[in-house]
Design a protein around this motif. Structure first.
Motif, PDB file in Angstrom:
ATOM      1  N   GLU A  16     -24.070  41.483  40.267  1.00  0.00           N
ATOM      2  CA  GLU A  16     -24.897  40.842  39.256  1.00  0.00           C
ATOM      3  C   GLU A  16     -25.189  39.390  39.618  1.00  0.00           C
ATOM      4  O   GLU A  16     -26.307  38.899  39.414  1.00  0.00           O
ATOM      5  CB  GLU A  16     -24.233  40.920  37.885  1.00  0.00           C
ATOM      6  CG  GLU A  16     -25.202  40.926  36.734  1.00  0.00           C
ATOM      7  CD  GLU A  16     -26.200  42.074  36.780  1.00  0.00           C
ATOM      8  OE1 GLU A  16     -27.386  41.810  36.516  1.00  0.00           O
ATOM      9  OE2 GLU A  16     -25.813  43.219  37.090  1.00  0.00           O
ATOM     10  N   TRP A  17     -24.194  38.697  40.174  1.00  0.00           N
ATOM     11  CA  TRP A  17     -24.430  37.324  40.616  1.00  0.00           C
ATOM     12  C   TRP A  17     -25.482  37.281  41.725  1.00  0.00           C
ATOM     13  O   TRP A  17     -26.319  36.375  41.768  1.00  0.00           O
ATOM     14  CB  TRP A  17     -23.136  36.670  41.090  1.00  0.00           C
ATOM     15  CG  TRP A  17     -22.246  36.145  39.994  1.00  0.00           C
ATOM     16  CD1 TRP A  17     -20.975  36.530  39.707  1.00  0.00           C
ATOM     17  CD2 TRP A  17     -22.561  35.126  39.035  1.00  0.00           C
ATOM     18  NE1 TRP A  17     -20.480  35.830  38.635  1.00  0.00           N
ATOM     19  CE2 TRP A  17     -21.431  34.951  38.211  1.00  0.00           C
ATOM     20  CE3 TRP A  17     -23.693  34.345  38.799  1.00  0.00           C
ATOM     21  CZ2 TRP A  17     -21.395  34.034  37.164  1.00  0.00           C
ATOM     22  CZ3 TRP A  17     -23.666  33.419  37.752  1.00  0.00           C
ATOM     23  CH2 TRP A  17     -22.532  33.272  36.949  1.00  0.00           C
ATOM     24  N   GLU A  18     -25.444  38.261  42.622  1.00  0.00           N
ATOM     25  CA  GLU A  18     -26.455  38.348  43.691  1.00  0.00           C
ATOM     26  C   GLU A  18     -27.840  38.549  43.077  1.00  0.00           C
ATOM     27  O   GLU A  18     -28.825  37.935  43.514  1.00  0.00           O
ATOM     28  CB  GLU A  18     -26.137  39.496  44.642  1.00  0.00           C
ATOM     29  CG  GLU A  18     -24.885  39.307  45.491  1.00  0.00           C
ATOM     30  CD  GLU A  18     -25.087  38.339  46.651  1.00  0.00           C
ATOM     31  OE1 GLU A  18     -26.200  37.771  46.778  1.00  0.00           O
ATOM     32  OE2 GLU A  18     -24.136  38.154  47.427  1.00  0.00           O
ATOM     33  N   SER A  19     -27.920  39.392  42.064  1.00  0.00           N
ATOM     34  CA  SER A  19     -29.184  39.656  41.383  1.00  0.00           C
ATOM     35  C   SER A  19     -29.690  38.407  40.662  1.00  0.00           C
ATOM     36  O   SER A  19     -30.890  38.100  40.686  1.00  0.00           O
ATOM     37  CB  SER A  19     -29.004  40.806  40.391  1.00  0.00           C
ATOM     38  OG  SER A  19     -30.168  41.027  39.648  1.00  0.00           O
ATOM     39  N   ILE A  20     -28.774  37.690  40.028  1.00  0.00           N
ATOM     40  CA  ILE A  20     -29.137  36.457  39.327  1.00  0.00           C
ATOM     41  C   ILE A  20     -29.664  35.425  40.321  1.00  0.00           C
ATOM     42  O   ILE A  20     -30.665  34.741  40.069  1.00  0.00           O
ATOM     43  CB  ILE A  20     -27.919  35.900  38.552  1.00  0.00           C
ATOM     44  CG1 ILE A  20     -27.592  36.811  37.366  1.00  0.00           C
ATOM     45  CG2 ILE A  20     -28.175  34.475  38.066  1.00  0.00           C
ATOM     46  CD1 ILE A  20     -26.240  36.550  36.732  1.00  0.00           C
ATOM     47  N   PRO A 154     -19.457  30.718  44.444  1.00  0.00           N
ATOM     48  CA  PRO A 154     -19.754  30.843  45.884  1.00  0.00           C
ATOM     49  C   PRO A 154     -20.975  31.719  46.157  1.00  0.00           C
ATOM     50  O   PRO A 154     -21.731  31.458  47.109  1.00  0.00           O
ATOM     51  CB  PRO A 154     -18.480  31.488  46.458  1.00  0.00           C
ATOM     52  CG  PRO A 154     -17.424  31.260  45.446  1.00  0.00           C
ATOM     53  CD  PRO A 154     -18.118  31.232  44.123  1.00  0.00           C
ATOM     54  N   ILE A 155     -21.181  32.740  45.343  1.00  0.00           N
ATOM     55  CA  ILE A 155     -22.327  33.642  45.535  1.00  0.00           C
ATOM     56  C   ILE A 155     -23.626  32.932  45.181  1.00  0.00           C
ATOM     57  O   ILE A 155     -24.599  32.965  45.939  1.00  0.00           O
ATOM     58  CB  ILE A 155     -22.161  34.921  44.684  1.00  0.00           C
ATOM     59  CG1 ILE A 155     -20.933  35.704  45.126  1.00  0.00           C
ATOM     60  CG2 ILE A 155     -23.415  35.791  44.763  1.00  0.00           C
ATOM     61  CD1 ILE A 155     -20.552  36.855  44.203  1.00  0.00           C
ATOM     62  N   MET A 157     -24.231  29.705  44.927  1.00  0.00           N
ATOM     63  CA  MET A 157     -24.482  28.515  45.733  1.00  0.00           C
ATOM     64  C   MET A 157     -24.517  28.792  47.240  1.00  0.00           C
ATOM     65  O   MET A 157     -24.787  27.899  48.031  1.00  0.00           O
ATOM     66  CB  MET A 157     -23.407  27.452  45.436  1.00  0.00           C
ATOM     67  CG  MET A 157     -23.352  27.032  43.988  1.00  0.00           C
ATOM     68  SD  MET A 157     -24.856  26.167  43.479  1.00  0.00           S
ATOM     69  CE  MET A 157     -24.488  25.793  41.775  1.00  0.00           C
ATOM     70  N   LYS A 158     -24.165  30.023  47.617  1.00  0.00           N
ATOM     71  CA  LYS A 158     -24.146  30.409  49.034  1.00  0.00           C
ATOM     72  C   LYS A 158     -23.257  29.479  49.862  1.00  0.00           C
ATOM     73  O   LYS A 158     -23.679  28.887  50.852  1.00  0.00           O
ATOM     74  CB  LYS A 158     -25.563  30.415  49.609  1.00  0.00           C
ATOM     75  CG  LYS A 158     -26.401  31.626  49.210  1.00  0.00           C
ATOM     76  CD  LYS A 158     -25.927  32.885  49.903  1.00  0.00           C
ATOM     77  CE  LYS A 158     -26.808  34.087  49.561  1.00  0.00           C
ATOM     78  NZ  LYS A 158     -26.260  35.348  50.015  1.00  0.00           N
ATOM     79  N   ILE A 159     -22.023  29.336  49.439  1.00  0.00           N
ATOM     80  CA  ILE A 159     -21.060  28.536  50.187  1.00  0.00           C
ATOM     81  C   ILE A 159     -19.800  29.370  50.410  1.00  0.00           C
ATOM     82  O   ILE A 159     -19.555  30.334  49.680  1.00  0.00           O
ATOM     83  CB  ILE A 159     -20.702  27.206  49.459  1.00  0.00           C
ATOM     84  CG1 ILE A 159     -20.151  27.479  48.047  1.00  0.00           C
ATOM     85  CG2 ILE A 159     -21.900  26.287  49.398  1.00  0.00           C
ATOM     86  CD1 ILE A 159     -19.695  26.220  47.330  1.00  0.00           C
ATOM     87  N   PRO A 160     -18.970  29.007  51.408  1.00  0.00           N
ATOM     88  CA  PRO A 160     -17.735  29.764  51.669  1.00  0.00           C
ATOM     89  C   PRO A 160     -16.812  29.759  50.456  1.00  0.00           C
ATOM     90  O   PRO A 160     -16.818  28.820  49.657  1.00  0.00           O
ATOM     91  CB  PRO A 160     -17.099  29.000  52.837  1.00  0.00           C
ATOM     92  CG  PRO A 160     -18.210  28.258  53.482  1.00  0.00           C
ATOM     93  CD  PRO A 160     -19.178  27.919  52.384  1.00  0.00           C
ATOM     94  N   GLU A 161     -16.030  30.831  50.330  1.00  0.00           N
ATOM     95  CA  GLU A 161     -15.166  30.991  49.150  1.00  0.00           C
ATOM     96  C   GLU A 161     -14.174  29.852  48.981  1.00  0.00           C
ATOM     97  O   GLU A 161     -13.901  29.425  47.860  1.00  0.00           O
ATOM     98  CB  GLU A 161     -14.422  32.327  49.233  1.00  0.00           C
ATOM     99  CG  GLU A 161     -15.312  33.514  48.915  1.00  0.00           C
ATOM    100  CD  GLU A 161     -14.523  34.791  48.736  1.00  0.00           C
ATOM    101  OE1 GLU A 161     -13.282  34.724  48.609  1.00  0.00           O
ATOM    102  OE2 GLU A 161     -15.146  35.868  48.713  1.00  0.00           O
ATOM    103  N   GLU A 162     -13.607  29.339  50.088  1.00  0.00           N
ATOM    104  CA  GLU A 162     -12.619  28.263  49.960  1.00  0.00           C
ATOM    105  C   GLU A 162     -13.260  26.983  49.423  1.00  0.00           C
ATOM    106  O   GLU A 162     -12.676  26.279  48.600  1.00  0.00           O
ATOM    107  CB  GLU A 162     -11.904  27.996  51.285  1.00  0.00           C
ATOM    108  CG  GLU A 162     -12.796  27.679  52.475  1.00  0.00           C
ATOM    109  CD  GLU A 162     -13.335  28.917  53.184  1.00  0.00           C
ATOM    110  OE1 GLU A 162     -13.941  28.746  54.248  1.00  0.00           O
ATOM    111  OE2 GLU A 162     -13.149  30.047  52.674  1.00  0.00           O
TER     112      GLU A 162
END
Length: 200
Positions: A16-20, A154-155, A157-162
């Motif tokens: 859902e986050w990817e869809s958003i 992270p999803i 903003m497209k940044i690494p999980e850490e």
């Protein structure tokens, strides 16, 4: 389209986050299609609960608010929820550069709005203003909102999980500070005479 994401955030939050993210809604559309509607749930529930059901402390009498007092307080709470989502969203956009978010599209209000979804939905419990029930349901709502924040940031903003973990922790800290500030403002508002008026 915004409300269509509500179920997905509970059943398959990652997808859902990817869809958003793919939809990239404007702030005005997000407010019209999601925030304005969902924030009405705790507002209307709170009005009904405090005027029609009431609450009881121990074996004491049932306490209710007058309709005018409850309406005034509920409208203030509604405005605070709308403003809170926007302000938190702007803080998220401000932090984005610090955490090296490459995407130039501001997504802070989107993250704040969808993260708040469990709190808005479970606000329906305000129709039954029992302090222990409300506290328990409130803790569940906040816990899931925090989960959505750490999962979705992270999803979105497209940044690494850490890096997303540190970013989400900063956002959570700001959210807690805003909550304390809201409580302080409530005390001031009550002090100038805009407080609860109890029904006879």
């Amino acid at each position: 389209m915004s409300l269509s994401h509500t179920v997905g955030l509970f059943t398959h939050p990652d997808r859902e986050w990817e869809s958003i993210r793919a939809e990239s809604e404007s702030v005005s559309r997000l407010y019209l299609g999601h925030i304005l509607l969902l924030a009405l749930i705790p507002t209307v529930a709170g009005f009904y609960g405090t005027t029609q059901v009431g609450w009881q402390i121990g074996d004491g009498q049932v306490i209710k608010l007058t309709s005018s007092s409850a309406l005034q307080l509920c409208l203030l709470a509604y405005a605070a929820m709308l403003a809170g989502v926007f302000i938190l969203g702007k803080f998220i956009d401000f932090f984005a550069a610090t955490y090296q978010v490459q995407d130039s599209t501001p997504r802070g209000v989107t993250l704040a709005a969808y993260t708040s979804t469990p709190i808005f939905l479970l606000g329906i419990i305000a129709v039954y203003p029992n302090i222990w029930v409300n506290m328990m349901v409130g803790l569940i709502a906040i816990a899931y909102a925090v989960y959505l924040l750490y999962e979705g940031l992270p999803i979105l903003m497209k940044i690494p999980e850490e890096r997303g973990f540190m970013f989400a922790s900063s956002v959570l800290t700001v959210g807690l500070v805003m909550l304390v500030a809201l409580l302080a403002i409530s005390v001031v508002i009550w002090g100038i005479g805009i407080g609860p008026v109890y029904a006879d």
